[in-house]
Motif scaffolding. Structure first.
Motif, PDB file in Angstrom:
ATOM      1  N   PHE A   1       0.914  -1.296   0.067  1.00  0.00           N
ATOM      2  CA  PHE A   1       0.082  -0.133   0.128  1.00  0.00           C
ATOM      3  C   PHE A   1       0.822   1.082  -0.114  1.00  0.00           C
ATOM      4  O   PHE A   1       0.577   2.157  -0.820  1.00  0.00           O
ATOM      5  CB  PHE A   1      -0.869  -0.023   1.128  1.00  0.00           C
ATOM      6  CG  PHE A   1      -1.950   1.230   1.269  1.00  0.00           C
ATOM      7  CD1 PHE A   1      -3.218   1.030   0.592  1.00  0.00           C
ATOM      8  CD2 PHE A   1      -1.483   2.369   1.755  1.00  0.00           C
ATOM      9  CE1 PHE A   1      -4.015   2.144   0.528  1.00  0.00           C
ATOM     10  CE2 PHE A   1      -2.437   3.536   1.893  1.00  0.00           C
ATOM     11  CZ  PHE A   1      -3.568   3.049   1.119  1.00  0.00           C
ATOM     12  N   ALA A   2       1.972   1.146   0.969  1.00  0.00           N
ATOM     13  CA  ALA A   2       3.002   2.383   0.846  1.00  0.00           C
ATOM     14  C   ALA A   2       3.480   2.768  -0.381  1.00  0.00           C
ATOM     15  O   ALA A   2       3.593   3.633  -0.827  1.00  0.00           O
ATOM     16  CB  ALA A   2       3.732   2.308   1.873  1.00  0.00           C
ATOM     17  N   THR A   3       3.954   1.446  -1.301  1.00  0.00           N
ATOM     18  CA  THR A   3       4.474   1.832  -2.577  1.00  0.00           C
ATOM     19  C   THR A   3       3.496   2.339  -3.353  1.00  0.00           C
ATOM     20  O   THR A   3       3.770   3.160  -4.272  1.00  0.00           O
ATOM     21  CB  THR A   3       5.075   0.431  -2.926  1.00  0.00           C
ATOM     22  OG1 THR A   3       5.919  -0.013  -2.040  1.00  0.00           O
ATOM     23  CG2 THR A   3       5.904   0.549  -4.214  1.00  0.00           C
ATOM     24  N   GLY A   4       2.447   1.802  -3.298  1.00  0.00           N
ATOM     25  CA  GLY A   4       1.198   2.297  -4.399  1.00  0.00           C
ATOM     26  C   GLY A   4       1.089   3.766  -4.192  1.00  0.00           C
ATOM     27  O   GLY A   4       1.012   4.620  -5.165  1.00  0.00           O
ATOM     28  N   TYR A   5       0.931   4.249  -2.950  1.00  0.00           N
ATOM     29  CA  TYR A   5       0.919   5.556  -2.469  1.00  0.00           C
ATOM     30  C   TYR A   5       1.856   6.520  -3.023  1.00  0.00           C
ATOM     31  O   TYR A   5       1.589   7.510  -3.578  1.00  0.00           O
ATOM     32  CB  TYR A   5       0.435   5.494  -0.949  1.00  0.00           C
ATOM     33  CG  TYR A   5       0.070   6.977  -0.559  1.00  0.00           C
ATOM     34  CD1 TYR A   5      -1.133   7.296  -0.355  1.00  0.00           C
ATOM     35  CD2 TYR A   5       1.086   7.943   0.019  1.00  0.00           C
ATOM     36  CE1 TYR A   5      -1.706   8.726  -0.040  1.00  0.00           C
ATOM     37  CE2 TYR A   5       0.704   9.043   0.231  1.00  0.00           C
ATOM     38  CZ  TYR A   5      -0.806   9.500   0.269  1.00  0.00           C
ATOM     39  OH  TYR A   5      -1.010  10.891   0.531  1.00  0.00           O
ATOM     40  N   LEU A   6       3.061   6.109  -2.662  1.00  0.00           N
ATOM     41  CA  LEU A   6       4.138   6.909  -3.035  1.00  0.00           C
ATOM     42  C   LEU A   6       4.053   6.893  -4.577  1.00  0.00           C
ATOM     43  O   LEU A   6       4.329   8.309  -4.793  1.00  0.00           O
ATOM     44  CB  LEU A   6       5.385   6.255  -2.386  1.00  0.00           C
ATOM     45  CG  LEU A   6       6.782   6.990  -2.908  1.00  0.00           C
ATOM     46  CD1 LEU A   6       6.948   8.320  -2.358  1.00  0.00           C
ATOM     47  CD2 LEU A   6       7.898   6.052  -2.834  1.00  0.00           C
ATOM     48  N   LEU A   7       4.097   6.069  -5.193  1.00  0.00           N
ATOM     49  CA  LEU A   7       4.081   6.143  -6.723  1.00  0.00           C
ATOM     50  C   LEU A   7       3.214   6.886  -7.288  1.00  0.00           C
ATOM     51  O   LEU A   7       3.399   7.696  -8.403  1.00  0.00           O
ATOM     52  CB  LEU A   7       4.547   4.766  -7.174  1.00  0.00           C
ATOM     53  CG  LEU A   7       5.931   4.098  -6.978  1.00  0.00           C
ATOM     54  CD1 LEU A   7       6.148   2.692  -7.511  1.00  0.00           C
ATOM     55  CD2 LEU A   7       7.005   5.150  -6.902  1.00  0.00           C
ATOM     56  N   ARG A   8       1.773   6.627  -6.936  1.00  0.00           N
ATOM     57  CA  ARG A   8       0.739   7.635  -7.417  1.00  0.00           C
ATOM     58  C   ARG A   8       1.095   8.899  -7.274  1.00  0.00           C
ATOM     59  O   ARG A   8       0.971   9.978  -7.924  1.00  0.00           O
ATOM     60  CB  ARG A   8      -0.537   7.246  -6.779  1.00  0.00           C
ATOM     61  CG  ARG A   8      -1.138   5.985  -7.303  1.00  0.00           C
ATOM     62  CD  ARG A   8      -2.525   5.679  -6.974  1.00  0.00           C
ATOM     63  NE  ARG A   8      -2.809   5.254  -5.668  1.00  0.00           N
ATOM     64  CZ  ARG A   8      -2.431   4.296  -5.035  1.00  0.00           C
ATOM     65  NH1 ARG A   8      -2.012   3.135  -5.615  1.00  0.00           N
ATOM     66  NH2 ARG A   8      -2.644   4.172  -3.494  1.00  0.00           N
ATOM     67  N   HIS A   9       1.656   9.389  -5.994  1.00  0.00           N
ATOM     68  CA  HIS A   9       2.016  10.646  -5.834  1.00  0.00           C
ATOM     69  C   HIS A   9       3.298  11.274  -6.921  1.00  0.00           C
ATOM     70  O   HIS A   9       3.188  12.506  -7.094  1.00  0.00           O
ATOM     71  CB  HIS A   9       2.502  10.843  -4.359  1.00  0.00           C
ATOM     72  CG  HIS A   9       1.237  11.655  -3.545  1.00  0.00           C
ATOM     73  ND1 HIS A   9       0.218  10.979  -3.137  1.00  0.00           N
ATOM     74  CD2 HIS A   9       1.118  12.698  -3.004  1.00  0.00           C
ATOM     75  CE1 HIS A   9      -0.671  11.505  -2.382  1.00  0.00           C
ATOM     76  NE2 HIS A   9      -0.073  12.552  -2.215  1.00  0.00           N
ATOM     77  N   VAL A  10       4.097  10.249  -7.005  1.00  0.00           N
ATOM     78  CA  VAL A  10       5.261  10.758  -7.895  1.00  0.00           C
ATOM     79  C   VAL A  10       4.839  10.942  -9.275  1.00  0.00           C
ATOM     80  O   VAL A  10       5.365  11.956  -9.859  1.00  0.00           O
ATOM     81  CB  VAL A  10       6.266   9.506  -7.935  1.00  0.00           C
ATOM     82  CG1 VAL A  10       7.330   9.455  -8.944  1.00  0.00           C
ATOM     83  CG2 VAL A  10       6.972   9.418  -6.702  1.00  0.00           C
ATOM     84  N   HIS A  11       3.864  10.118  -9.720  1.00  0.00           N
ATOM     85  CA  HIS A  11       3.294  10.143 -10.995  1.00  0.00           C
ATOM     86  C   HIS A  11       2.630  11.653 -11.034  1.00  0.00           C
ATOM     87  O   HIS A  11       2.628  12.223 -12.057  1.00  0.00           O
ATOM     88  CB  HIS A  11       2.360   9.201 -11.436  1.00  0.00           C
ATOM     89  CG  HIS A  11       1.599   9.388 -12.793  1.00  0.00           C
ATOM     90  ND1 HIS A  11       2.172   9.546 -14.043  1.00  0.00           N
ATOM     91  CD2 HIS A  11       0.162   9.384 -12.943  1.00  0.00           C
ATOM     92  CE1 HIS A  11       1.321   9.566 -14.849  1.00  0.00           C
ATOM     93  NE2 HIS A  11       0.443   9.389 -14.254  1.00  0.00           N
TER      94      HIS A  11
ATOM     95  N   PRO B   1      12.842  15.561  -0.135  1.00  0.00           N
ATOM     96  CA  PRO B   1      11.750  15.228   1.020  1.00  0.00           C
ATOM     97  C   PRO B   1      11.999  13.858   1.793  1.00  0.00           C
ATOM     98  O   PRO B   1      11.778  13.830   3.018  1.00  0.00           O
ATOM     99  CB  PRO B   1      10.324  15.350   0.248  1.00  0.00           C
ATOM    100  CG  PRO B   1      10.583  16.167  -0.877  1.00  0.00           C
ATOM    101  CD  PRO B   1      12.099  15.717  -1.416  1.00  0.00           C
ATOM    102  N   GLY B   2      12.314  12.865   0.995  1.00  0.00           N
ATOM    103  CA  GLY B   2      12.476  11.606   1.938  1.00  0.00           C
ATOM    104  C   GLY B   2      11.119  10.941   2.063  1.00  0.00           C
ATOM    105  O   GLY B   2      10.937  10.118   3.186  1.00  0.00           O
ATOM    106  N   MET B   3      10.137  11.085   1.424  1.00  0.00           N
ATOM    107  CA  MET B   3       8.834  10.500   1.667  1.00  0.00           C
ATOM    108  C   MET B   3       8.786   8.998   1.802  1.00  0.00           C
ATOM    109  O   MET B   3       8.467   8.326   2.525  1.00  0.00           O
ATOM    110  CB  MET B   3       7.910  11.181   0.862  1.00  0.00           C
ATOM    111  CG  MET B   3       6.454  10.551   1.046  1.00  0.00           C
ATOM    112  SD  MET B   3       5.737  11.323   2.461  1.00  0.00           S
ATOM    113  CE  MET B   3       4.251  10.746   2.579  1.00  0.00           C
TER     114      MET B   3
END
Length: 197
Positions: free
Chosen positions: A91-101, A125-127
């Protein structure tokens, strides 16, 4: 009269700074390329003026994006009750990469700066690290150093750089790139916990 002039100048400076930060945030949210000339144009100021307020694009991006990225507790709230480390990390990975995109212009600019000036890497930022740490916080280290090794592997597998490799070099769609990274992160996590039990 003199105090009113000083106050007026201070207010104008605050408005100009806010206009620059808001313009940068709007550009970042659009996913477009973020550069100081583009920010200055959107803020209706000269590039020289933008640089008077922010010495470089990295410092401007830091201030502009602080309100865009929620903290890890808020981001991972949907899996807060999960006792499955792989589910939490996925979930954390998906959340992060949707924000990156969604903010890829700003993310690319930040990565570019830290590649050309490695000493500035601490300015990012080191999110990803906050999300990984929070996702794995409820779990004890299955063996000495296992969580540290897993966190290093996840930092490589689920960061913005991995997303851009999958989209730019492998030609995956953003959705497929995110799905691939999520699957990789979950697989790494399951393996780390399974091999230590």
């Amino acid at each position: 009269m003199e105090a009113e002039t000083v106050t007026g100048r201070a207010n104008q400076k605050a408005r100009t700074r806010k206009a620059i930060v808001d313009a940068c945030r709007d550009l970042a949210r659009s996913g477009a390329e973020v550069t100081m000339p583009r920010v200055a144009k959107a803020a209706l100021v000269s590039e020289a003026t933008a640089y008077r307020y922010f010495p470089d694009l990295t410092s401007l991006l830091q201030e502009a994006l602080v309100a865009v990225w929620p903290g890890p507790e808020e981001a991972l709230a949907p899996v807060a009750a999960s006792a499955d480390p792989a589910e939490r990390v996925a979930f954390a990975t998906g959340y992060l990469l949707r924000h990156v995109h969604a903010h890829q212009g700003a993310v690319r600019a930040m990565i570019s700066t830290t590649i050309t000036a490695p000493a500035r890497s601490g300015a990012r930022p080191g999110m990803r690290f906050a999300l990984i740490d929070h996702a794995l916080a409820p779990f004890a280290d299955p063996s000495p150093g296992a969580l540290a090794r897993l966190k290093h592997s996840l930092a490589l597998a689920c960061g913005a750089e991995a997303f851009f490799v999958l989209t730019d070099l492998c030609g995956l769609s953003p959705d497929d790139a995110i799905a691939t990274a999520v699957d990789t992160a979950a697989t790494l996590t399951r393996a780390a916990f399974a091999s230590e039990t």
